[in-house]
Motif scaffolding. Sequence first.
Motif, short mmCIF file in Angstrom:
data_model
loop_
_atom_site.label_atom_id
_atom_site.label_comp_id
_atom_site.label_asym_id
_atom_site.label_seq_id
_atom_site.Cartn_x
_atom_site.Cartn_y
_atom_site.Cartn_z
N LEU A 18 0.82 -1.21 0.00
CA LEU A 18 0.00 0.00 0.00
C LEU A 18 0.86 1.26 0.00
O LEU A 18 0.48 2.27 -0.58
CB LEU A 18 -0.89 0.02 1.24
CG LEU A 18 -2.14 -0.83 1.22
CD1 LEU A 18 -2.86 -0.73 2.55
CD2 LEU A 18 -3.06 -0.42 0.09
N TRP A 140 -8.32 5.65 5.78
CA TRP A 140 -8.85 4.78 4.74
C TRP A 140 -10.07 5.45 4.12
O TRP A 140 -10.86 6.08 4.82
CB TRP A 140 -9.29 3.44 5.34
CG TRP A 140 -8.16 2.55 5.74
CD1 TRP A 140 -7.43 2.59 6.89
CD2 TRP A 140 -7.62 1.45 4.98
NE1 TRP A 140 -6.48 1.60 6.90
CE2 TRP A 140 -6.58 0.88 5.74
CE3 TRP A 140 -7.94 0.89 3.73
CZ2 TRP A 140 -5.84 -0.20 5.30
CZ3 TRP A 140 -7.20 -0.20 3.29
CH2 TRP A 140 -6.17 -0.73 4.06
N THR A 148 -11.48 -3.00 -0.43
CA THR A 148 -10.10 -2.54 -0.18
C THR A 148 -9.23 -3.75 0.15
O THR A 148 -8.99 -4.06 1.31
CB THR A 148 -10.05 -1.48 0.94
OG1 THR A 148 -10.64 -2.01 2.13
CG2 THR A 148 -10.80 -0.21 0.55
N VAL A 150 -5.80 -6.24 -0.27
CA VAL A 150 -4.36 -6.31 -0.48
C VAL A 150 -4.02 -7.79 -0.48
O VAL A 150 -4.36 -8.51 0.46
CB VAL A 150 -3.57 -5.58 0.63
CG1 VAL A 150 -2.07 -5.69 0.38
CG2 VAL A 150 -4.00 -4.13 0.73
#
Length: 197
Positions: A18, A140, A148, A150
């Motif tokens: 990120l 966020w 969202t 990852v």
Amino acid sequence: MDRFRNTGQPDWDWWGKLWPTPGATLRELGLAAGRSVAEVGCGSGYFALPAARIADPAPVYAVDVDEALLAELTSLAERQAVGNVVPVRGDARNLTEILPKPVDALVVANTLHGVDDRTGFLGEAFDAVEPGGSLIVVNWRDRPRESTTVGGEPRGPPTALRMSPEETEEAVRRAAAFELDRRVDLPPYHYALVFDR
């Protein structure tokens, strides 16, 4: 001392996906050489260590309640020869008591969503920042958590705790006499608001 809700030290591997260049992000948000910094909820130093490299020779106060994470931060700082990071164990709701003096920049990254008494915390934040300094809030985006991801996994706080930029600005303005300087988009899932004191 309780941790803020739904905050914690992320795994450095996915955090790096990120924020591949945390130092560049911090410079974009206004950190500069010779200007002191405090980071709230620093964990093991993913932002505090690059902040210290930028702010050098000014101190960077790395604030967290977790003694083990601060010990890891101290070890990393020693290995990386970062001498101006100052671990501070304490409750960020009492910033003016735990910081030795007001700072030029206060960084609140991925934490504000979990603060129970935002008004009280932001009032403390105002008093912990030097006149002419800044409050930097990184949040966020207010998107469903399942969007969202990852590494294929949903990340970040629960959807219900996420704050829009407008909600964040309103919370800060209601609590203290900060003035919004700018909004910064931080793809893929974050934004920052930079306030002047």
